[in-house]
Scaffold this active site. Structure first.
Site, PDB file in Angstrom:
ATOM      1  N   GLU A 170      51.679  37.810  57.229  1.00 46.79           N
ATOM      2  CA  GLU A 170      51.635  38.763  56.120  1.00 46.79           C
ATOM      3  C   GLU A 170      51.836  40.183  56.629  1.00 46.79           C
ATOM      4  O   GLU A 170      52.512  41.004  55.983  1.00 46.79           O
ATOM      5  CB  GLU A 170      50.292  38.640  55.387  1.00 46.79           C
ATOM      6  CG  GLU A 170      50.207  39.455  54.093  1.00 46.79           C
ATOM      7  CD  GLU A 170      49.636  40.865  54.289  1.00 46.79           C
ATOM      8  OE1 GLU A 170      49.568  41.622  53.303  1.00 46.79           O
ATOM      9  OE2 GLU A 170      49.268  41.221  55.423  1.00 46.79           O
ATOM     10  N   ASP A 199      42.774  39.818  49.368  1.00 47.81           N
ATOM     11  CA  ASP A 199      43.141  40.519  50.589  1.00 47.81           C
ATOM     12  C   ASP A 199      42.245  41.753  50.715  1.00 47.81           C
ATOM     13  O   ASP A 199      42.396  42.709  49.960  1.00 47.81           O
ATOM     14  CB  ASP A 199      44.611  40.926  50.506  1.00 47.81           C
ATOM     15  CG  ASP A 199      45.158  41.475  51.813  1.00 47.81           C
ATOM     16  OD1 ASP A 199      44.365  41.684  52.746  1.00 47.81           O
ATOM     17  OD2 ASP A 199      46.379  41.696  51.895  1.00 47.81           O
TER      18      ASP A 199
END
Length: 437
Positions: A170, A199
């Site tokens: 990511e 997140d």
């Protein structure tokens, strides 16, 4: 959370590889969230913290980080997978390559539920190279893991199928989640009723931010925090910078939670949430000090419980019967900076007009979707613009479902998808076009 942006120079290579980004306009809002059939369990903070301790130990034993291509990342994946395997999940590792190194996504399916309605929750498991990444994003990964384990402990039997994901790379530009979405056939993507992303949910100077994407998902989270008398704000700092973006661009309803990164907490925010005004939500964002000490336990606890609440609530949905589908799957090349081309669907045997919620399924493969103008042309020649030209939209592909109020149009006749490339240097084709009445 990732802080990089795509570059146009990589666009041509992306088409040749079938793309790592799946882009499009947002899908129509989902129906209002149903009430949960069963109350979600409390997620024990101690269990979530125990996972963070393990991730910290893994980083410490592997050069101080859990970054893509490093031994610490693979050890992190192995830790999560072992927990899920023991709990009865069906797990799979998806491999991809980025920056010359092998990356991994971990997918875990809970047996049962309607596979045509899949609720998915996920988080990225990699850190940056500078540190252990315990808030970014051990926090989301640990909370999603413990929620999955709570599903197993409860032997939860939701109406929808449950799937969980932990994404790799990511921090290099959402690589793992883009790869997953891009490699899902369109029919499988359409079965995902929602994707929830987590997140950074334990920031040491936290805020309580809710994604303002799908209304039903957003309301689920806001209602939960309202029940705790905790005000929330719309999440803007990380918009498009985490793993919900590929799902959103593919037309999947998305939502999620966030406690802030390197933006500064205002005095007004400190007044309603506590903490320190004038200081970043996470002063250790992407730094070596993002360790097990870089977590606010209260925020982590509240957000972990909110994840479970959303999973229990949103997985109790009902099936919406599909409509009649008319499709043209023949490829149509789109000339670079050229004339418009069309794909035609012939609708016959219907009575009356088209619906006010005509679904227009578009699957266009292209290396710079901002160059494209996409229109639906009704049988009488009326044009409905689906996507305008945008020189700043650097992503590739248009793969989504639009909703058009076509109630003034006669249903039967030749409906056309018109696509024109308005700028040079990028190429593509119409892969398929369908109408759902």
């Amino acid at each position: 959370m990732n802080s990089s942006a795509p570059r146009r120079a990589a666009a041509a290579a992306a088409l040749a590889l079938a793309g790592l980004l799946v882009g499009a306009a947002p899908a129509a809002p989902a129906p209002a969230a149903p009430a949960p059939a069963l109350a979600a369990p409390d997620i024990p903070l101690a269990n979530v913290k125990a996972h963070l301790t393990q991730l910290q130990s893994i980083a410490t034993a592997n050069g101080g980080n859990r970054a893509h291509g490093r031994t610490g990342y693979k050890a992190s994946i192995d830790y999560v997978k072992a927990k899920l395997d023991a709990a009865g999940f069906t797990t799979s590792l998806q491999q991809f390559t980025s920056s010359g190194a092998t990356g991994y996504n971990l997918i875990a399916d809970w047996p049962g539920g309607d596979a045509n309605q899949t609720l998915m929750a996920g988080s990225h498991l990699d850190s940056v190279g500078a540190g252990a990444g315990i808030n970014d994003n051990g926090s989301g990964s640990a909370a999603v893991l413990e929620t999955a384990l709570a599903v197993s402990r409860a032997q939860f039997k939701p109406e929808k199928h449950l799937r969980f994901g932990w994404w790799g790379a990511e921090e290099l530009g959402l690589v793992g989640s883009k790869y997953y979405v891009n490699n899902l056939p369109a029919a499988e993507r359409s079965k995902i009723s929602g994707y929830l992303n987590f997140d950074m949910i334990g920031s040491p100077n936290p805020g309580y931010f809710v994604y303002d994407d799908d209304p039903a998902i957003e309301k689920t989270f806001k209602d939960y925090f309202a029940g705790l008398s905790i005000p929330t704000e719309i999440e803007t700092e990380g918009d498009g910078r985490s793993d919900h973006a590929p799902f959103k661009n593919a037309g999947v309803p998305v939502g999620g939670l966030f406690t802030g990164a390197d933006y500064t907490k205002t005095a007004a925010q400190a007044q309603k949430w506590g903490g320190t005004a004038g200081q970043a939500f996470d002063r250790c964002y992407h730094s070596s000090c993002d360790t097990a000490a870089n977590i606010n336990d209260t925020a982590l606890d509240r957000n972990s419980d909110a994840i479970a609440h959303a999973i229990w609530t949103l997985s109790a949905g009902t099936t919406t019967p599909p409509g009649d589908v008319y499709e043209n799957s023949a490829d149509v090349a789109i000339p670079d900076n050229g004339a418009a081309v069309t794909s035609t669907v012939n609708v016959t045997g219907r009575t009356g007009n088209a619906p006010a919620t005509l679904k227009v399924g578009v699957d266009i493969i292209h290396t710079w979707r901002g160059d494209l103008v996409v229109d639906l042309v009704a049988p009488d020649g009326t044009v409905y613009n689906l996507k305008p030209f945008s020189s700043s939209d650097s992503a590739d592909n248009v793969q989504t479902t639009y909703t058009v109020n076509a109630s003034s149009e006669v249903a039967n006749g030749a409906w056309k998808l018109s696509v024109q490339d308005k700028a040079a240097w990028d190429t593509g084709y119409i892969n398929s076009f369908k109408l759902t009445f």
